[in-house]
Scaffold this motif. Structure first.
Motif, PDB file in Angstrom:
ATOM      1  N   SER A 188      18.118 -11.819   7.741  1.00  0.00           N
ATOM      2  CA  SER A 188      16.947 -11.179   7.129  1.00  0.00           C
ATOM      3  C   SER A 188      17.379 -10.013   6.242  1.00  0.00           C
ATOM      4  N   GLY A 189      18.620  -9.555   6.429  1.00  0.00           N
ATOM      5  CA  GLY A 189      19.084  -8.381   5.677  1.00  0.00           C
ATOM      6  C   GLY A 189      18.668  -7.078   6.325  1.00  0.00           C
ATOM      7  N   LEU A 190      17.973  -7.157   7.473  1.00  0.00           N
ATOM      8  CA  LEU A 190      17.480  -5.934   8.132  1.00  0.00           C
ATOM      9  C   LEU A 190      18.424  -5.468   9.230  1.00  0.00           C
ATOM     10  N   ILE A 191      18.667  -4.163   9.258  1.00  0.00           N
ATOM     11  CA  ILE A 191      19.329  -3.567  10.417  1.00  0.00           C
ATOM     12  C   ILE A 191      18.187  -3.059  11.291  1.00  0.00           C
ATOM     13  N   TYR A 192      17.915  -3.793  12.339  1.00  0.00           N
ATOM     14  CA  TYR A 192      16.768  -3.449  13.185  1.00  0.00           C
ATOM     15  C   TYR A 192      16.991  -2.117  13.886  1.00  0.00           C
ATOM     16  N   GLY A 193      15.883  -1.397  14.084  1.00  0.00           N
ATOM     17  CA  GLY A 193      15.977  -0.094  14.736  1.00  0.00           C
ATOM     18  C   GLY A 193      16.284   1.031  13.756  1.00  0.00           C
ATOM     19  N   MET A 194      16.457   0.672  12.487  1.00  0.00           N
ATOM     20  CA  MET A 194      16.724   1.686  11.454  1.00  0.00           C
ATOM     21  C   MET A 194      15.613   1.644  10.411  1.00  0.00           C
ATOM     22  N   GLY A 195      15.267   2.813   9.892  1.00  0.00           N
ATOM     23  CA  GLY A 195      14.289   2.890   8.809  1.00  0.00           C
ATOM     24  C   GLY A 195      12.883   3.122   9.321  1.00  0.00           C
ATOM     25  N   HIS A 196      12.106   3.755   8.493  1.00  0.00           N
ATOM     26  CA  HIS A 196      10.708   3.986   8.849  1.00  0.00           C
ATOM     27  C   HIS A 196       9.900   4.303   7.603  1.00  0.00           C
ATOM     28  N   ALA A 197       8.627   3.882   7.623  1.00  0.00           N
ATOM     29  CA  ALA A 197       7.782   4.099   6.447  1.00  0.00           C
ATOM     30  C   ALA A 197       7.453   5.579   6.245  1.00  0.00           C
ATOM     31  N   VAL A 198       7.442   6.367   7.322  1.00  0.00           N
ATOM     32  CA  VAL A 198       7.078   7.789   7.193  1.00  0.00           C
ATOM     33  C   VAL A 198       8.258   8.708   7.511  1.00  0.00           C
TER      34      VAL A 198
ATOM     35  N   VAL B 266      12.222   4.478  16.720  1.00  0.00           N
ATOM     36  CA  VAL B 266      12.036   4.392  18.175  1.00  0.00           C
ATOM     37  C   VAL B 266      12.673   3.136  18.780  1.00  0.00           C
ATOM     38  N   ASP B 267      12.697   2.046  17.985  1.00  0.00           N
ATOM     39  CA  ASP B 267      13.131   0.776  18.561  1.00  0.00           C
ATOM     40  C   ASP B 267      14.638   0.660  18.726  1.00  0.00           C
ATOM     41  N   LEU B 268      15.408   1.526  18.076  1.00  0.00           N
ATOM     42  CA  LEU B 268      16.857   1.438  18.265  1.00  0.00           C
ATOM     43  C   LEU B 268      17.191   1.697  19.735  1.00  0.00           C
TER      44      LEU B 268
ATOM     45  N   PRO C  79      16.884   9.060   2.469  1.00  0.00           N
ATOM     46  CA  PRO C  79      17.293   9.189   3.876  1.00  0.00           C
ATOM     47  C   PRO C  79      16.707   8.062   4.728  1.00  0.00           C
ATOM     48  N   ILE C  80      17.497   7.582   5.633  1.00  0.00           N
ATOM     49  CA  ILE C  80      17.033   6.527   6.551  1.00  0.00           C
ATOM     50  C   ILE C  80      17.512   6.912   7.944  1.00  0.00           C
ATOM     51  N   CYS C  81      16.614   6.863   8.909  1.00  0.00           N
ATOM     52  CA  CYS C  81      16.988   7.322  10.250  1.00  0.00           C
ATOM     53  C   CYS C  81      16.747   6.225  11.280  1.00  0.00           C
TER      54      CYS C  81
ATOM     55  N   LEU D 221       0.840  -1.217   0.000  1.00  0.00           N
ATOM     56  CA  LEU D 221       0.000   0.000   0.000  1.00  0.00           C
ATOM     57  C   LEU D 221       0.866   1.255   0.000  1.00  0.00           C
ATOM     58  N   ARG D 222       1.911   1.225  -0.840  1.00  0.00           N
ATOM     59  CA  ARG D 222       2.836   2.349  -0.950  1.00  0.00           C
ATOM     60  C   ARG D 222       2.832   2.916  -2.359  1.00  0.00           C
ATOM     61  N   ASN D 223       2.906   4.242  -2.466  1.00  0.00           N
ATOM     62  CA  ASN D 223       3.072   4.893  -3.765  1.00  0.00           C
ATOM     63  C   ASN D 223       4.525   4.718  -4.222  1.00  0.00           C
TER      64      ASN D 223
HETATM   65  N1  COA Z   1      17.306  -2.839   7.141  1.00  0.00           N
HETATM   66  C1  COA Z   1      17.426  -3.330   5.881  1.00  0.00           C
HETATM   67  N2  COA Z   1      16.683  -2.912   4.843  1.00  0.00           N
HETATM   68  C2  COA Z   1      15.826  -1.916   5.088  1.00  0.00           C
HETATM   69  C3  COA Z   1      15.681  -1.323   6.349  1.00  0.00           C
HETATM   70  C4  COA Z   1      16.443  -1.832   7.409  1.00  0.00           C
HETATM   71  N3  COA Z   1      16.375  -1.331   8.631  1.00  0.00           N
HETATM   72  N4  COA Z   1      14.785  -0.333   6.276  1.00  0.00           N
HETATM   73  C5  COA Z   1      14.379  -0.301   5.003  1.00  0.00           C
HETATM   74  N5  COA Z   1      14.999  -1.252   4.297  1.00  0.00           N
HETATM   75  C6  COA Z   1      14.813  -1.572   2.909  1.00  0.00           C
HETATM   76  C7  COA Z   1      13.390  -2.048   2.674  1.00  0.00           C
HETATM   77  O1  COA Z   1      13.279  -3.458   2.900  1.00  0.00           O
HETATM   78  C8  COA Z   1      13.187  -1.695   1.228  1.00  0.00           C
HETATM   79  O2  COA Z   1      13.845  -2.623   0.417  1.00  0.00           O
HETATM   80  P1  COA Z   1      13.190  -3.107  -0.956  1.00  0.00           P
HETATM   81  O3  COA Z   1      12.960  -1.837  -1.738  1.00  0.00           O
HETATM   82  O4  COA Z   1      14.250  -3.997  -1.524  1.00  0.00           O
HETATM   83  O5  COA Z   1      11.929  -3.801  -0.586  1.00  0.00           O
HETATM   84  C9  COA Z   1      13.936  -0.377   1.097  1.00  0.00           C
HETATM   85  O6  COA Z   1      14.915  -0.397   2.147  1.00  0.00           O
HETATM   86  C10 COA Z   1      13.099   0.837   1.216  1.00  0.00           C
HETATM   87  O7  COA Z   1      12.332   0.723   2.357  1.00  0.00           O
HETATM   88  P2  COA Z   1      11.401   1.913   2.910  1.00  0.00           P
HETATM   89  O8  COA Z   1      10.271   2.116   1.957  1.00  0.00           O
HETATM   90  O9  COA Z   1      12.230   3.071   3.284  1.00  0.00           O
HETATM   91  O10 COA Z   1      10.928   1.299   4.227  1.00  0.00           O
HETATM   92  P3  COA Z   1       9.686   0.363   4.439  1.00  0.00           P
HETATM   93  O11 COA Z   1       8.539   1.242   4.680  1.00  0.00           O
HETATM   94  O12 COA Z   1       9.586  -0.673   3.377  1.00  0.00           O
HETATM   95  O13 COA Z   1      10.065  -0.365   5.788  1.00  0.00           O
HETATM   96  C11 COA Z   1      10.453  -0.680   8.026  1.00  0.00           C
HETATM   97  C12 COA Z   1       9.941   0.277   6.991  1.00  0.00           C
HETATM   98  C13 COA Z   1      10.365  -0.044   9.396  1.00  0.00           C
HETATM   99  C14 COA Z   1       9.614  -1.986   8.013  1.00  0.00           C
HETATM  100  C15 COA Z   1      11.917  -1.009   7.678  1.00  0.00           C
HETATM  101  O14 COA Z   1      12.670   0.152   7.753  1.00  0.00           O
HETATM  102  C16 COA Z   1      12.492  -2.089   8.566  1.00  0.00           C
HETATM  103  O15 COA Z   1      12.237  -3.277   8.335  1.00  0.00           O
HETATM  104  N6  COA Z   1      13.284  -1.684   9.600  1.00  0.00           N
HETATM  105  C17 COA Z   1      13.863  -2.653  10.485  1.00  0.00           C
HETATM  106  C18 COA Z   1      12.821  -3.139  11.476  1.00  0.00           C
HETATM  107  C19 COA Z   1      12.466  -2.056  12.470  1.00  0.00           C
HETATM  108  O16 COA Z   1      13.325  -1.445  13.067  1.00  0.00           O
HETATM  109  N7  COA Z   1      11.162  -1.876  12.660  1.00  0.00           N
HETATM  110  C20 COA Z   1      10.647  -0.922  13.628  1.00  0.00           C
HETATM  111  C21 COA Z   1       9.838   0.143  12.967  1.00  0.00           C
HETATM  112  S1  COA Z   1       9.357   1.384  14.132  1.00  0.00           S
END
Ligand code: COA
Length: 449
Positions: free
Chosen positions: A319-329, A385-387, A380-382, A35-37
């Motif tokens: 999983s390839g995820l760096i937890y605590g980083m990134g946000h949909a908004v 809250v969970d970090l 930009p990726i910041c 559900l993303r543009n």
């Molecule tokens: N680690 C690895 N990859 C990440 C990432 C992260 N922390 N955050 C974003 N990405 C990736 C996404 O998977 C996506 O990859 P794709 O285009 O190959 O599918 C790309 O970067 C762009 O993502 P974006 O649209 O900016 O974020 P999102 O809305 O898809 O995801 C989260 C948002 C929060 C789910 C995502 O940042 C994430 O999984 N973070 C880690 C888990 C976390 O900390 N969650 C708590 C949220 S409060």
């Protein structure tokens, strides 16, 4: 492997490609994945007057990143927090009132409201024995959703979706959430970890934060600083707009006209996920992994190299995820992380965790560079809250299995408000479309296959 497993594996092998959808289809049919543009902003799915999450401005169709803002009923959470800290009082109960009733209570109303919540924290007769102790779970989030569903049977007016009834149910659930969390944890400790069982009664004069420590610690002890910090976390996690996964799930389930307990249980299930509330516990696991595998925590190159391995799915949980980083908004900053980081820094100094705090800061600094290289974008990726929330919980000696449940203790307030808004204010069942891409096939008679 037993015979059933073998049979199952055989079916699974044949079904292997039945769940994969060619990614070209998503482009061809212009599906808004997640559900993303195309610019990453969420599809506009509804209107809300409860919470506002701001992470960018759209100007002339261009998305411009900004520092994040979080508002509850139009009020900046930064102001709520700074005010309650300056006045040295707990703020979570005030936020519950604000989110549910829509306005700030005066001192007398707030005192009455706190009194009311205090009187609602006890669980119904025999609930602890029958629902929690007789059926413990190794996972507190799992137990919490089952507790919420079970409360349906203790409610004589469970299916009534009128405003007064939903507010009554919401207040009972919000008040009891901390009690259920603590008892579910005690049951887990006792039956799975073979520890002694402690069941303290909730105190009517305590705030939610104070009750949490009182109910979970064997000797019920806690300091003012601990309760104050937990209160800040509860305030910051109480609500996050209508589009976050658990609030949206709560709204979607509520839109079918179902009962409050079903809707809140579904939201708990959503929050449990590692990409949502479950991330706070995942952060701790990831940081432990980094600490174990990086010899010099202050060496930028070494930390960067390890983060690159995580993103390449070669380290931690793959999983390839760096937890605590990134946000949909949020783009430049998550205001909750900014506030928590300040608190984490002070607490780290007081508790001797400065070296670890510096490592968290380094991950926050380096992760955006690692992303930029790996994804080839400058998006930009910041830190979210969970970090820092998990780190603060850790310094408060709160067990890891309670991190996500504590998030639920706070976020249930937002869920309840969104449910009420959906039922009262929208009234239309949420029902998006899915295009079928399955080729048409003829039914083949059993004897002809
Ligand atoms: N680690 C690895 N990859 C990440 C990432 C992260 N922390 N955050 C974003 N990405 C990736 C996404 O998977 C996506 O990859 P794709 O285009 O190959 O599918 C790309 O970067 C762009 O993502 P974006 O649209 O900016 O974020 P999102 O809305 O898809 O995801 C989260 C948002 C929060 C789910 C995502 O940042 C994430 O999984 N973070 C880690 C888990 C976390 O900390 N969650 C708590 C949220 S409060």
């Amino acid at each position: 492997m037993n015979r059933n497993d073998e049979k199952l594996l055989n079916f699974i092998c044949k079904a292997d490609d039945k769940y994969k959808i060619d990614s070209d289809f998503y482009n061809n049919f212009r599906v808004k994945r997640g559900l993303r543009n195309s610019d990453g902003t969420g599809v506009l799915a509804g209107l809300t007057a409860i919470g506002e999450v701001r992470g960018y401005i759209i100007d002339d169709g261009e998305k411009t990143p900004i520092n994040g803002k979080l508002l509850y009923r139009g009020i900046d959470t930064k102001d709520i927090i700074s005010n309650m800290l300056a006045e040295k009082r707990f703020g979570f109960e005030e936020v519950i009132f604000l989110l549910l009733f829509g306005f700030l209570p005066d001192a007398k109303t707030l005192a009455e409201f706190k009194d009311l919540l205090g009187n609602l924290r006890e669980l119904p007769d025999n609930f602890t024995e029958d629902t929690i102790l007789k059926a413990p779970s190794p996972d507190i989030m799992n137990k919490l959703s089952r507790c919420v569903l079970s409360l349906y049977t203790y409610d004589e007016n469970a299916d009534d979706c009128s405003l007064p009834n939903m507010i009554r149910q919401s207040l009972e659930l919000i008040a009891r959430m901390v009690t259920m969390t603590a008892y579910a944890y005690q049951a887990k400790r006792h039956y799975y970890d073979r520890d002694s069982l402690y069941i303290h009664s909730p105190r009517t004069d305590y705030s939610t934060a104070e009750n949490f420590f009182h109910l979970t610690r064997p000797d019920s002890s806690f300091t003012e600083l601990e309760a104050q910090l937990l209160d800040v976390l509860l305030v910051l996690q109480a609500e996050h707009g209508g589009g976050n996964n658990s609030a949206f799930i709560c709204r979607a389930v509520s839109s079918s006209g179902t009962d409050t307990y079903s809707a809140i249980a579904a939201a708990i299930g959503s929050l449990k996920g590692p990409k949502h509330g479950g991330a706070n516990a995942k952060v701790i696991g990831m940081m432990e992994d980094i600490k174990a595998n990086v010899s010099n925590w202050a060496d930028k190159d070494e930390v960067r190299a390890y983060l690159q391995k995580i993103v390449r799915k070669e380290a931690y949980d793959h999983s390839g995820l760096i937890y605590g980083m990134g946000h949909a908004v949020y783009t430049l900053s998550d205001p909750r992380a900014t506030i928590l980081k300040k608190n984490a820094a002070t607490l780290a100094e007081a508790k001797g965790f400065t070296e670890e705090f510096n490592l968290y800061s380094l991950v926050e600094e380096l992760a955006p560079q690692v992303f930029a290289e790996a994804k080839g974008t400058n998006k930009p990726i910041c830190a979210n809250v969970d970090l820092y929330s998990g780190f603060v919980y850790k310094m408060l000696d709160i067990p890891t299995e309670l991190y996500t449940p504590l998030f639920a203790v706070a976020r249930i307030v937002g869920w309840c408000a969104h449910r009420i808004e959906e039922v009262i204010g929208n009234g239309k069942i949420i029902r998006p479309a899915y295009k079928s891409v399955c080729p048409r096939e003829k039914y083949v008679k059993l004897s002809d296959r």
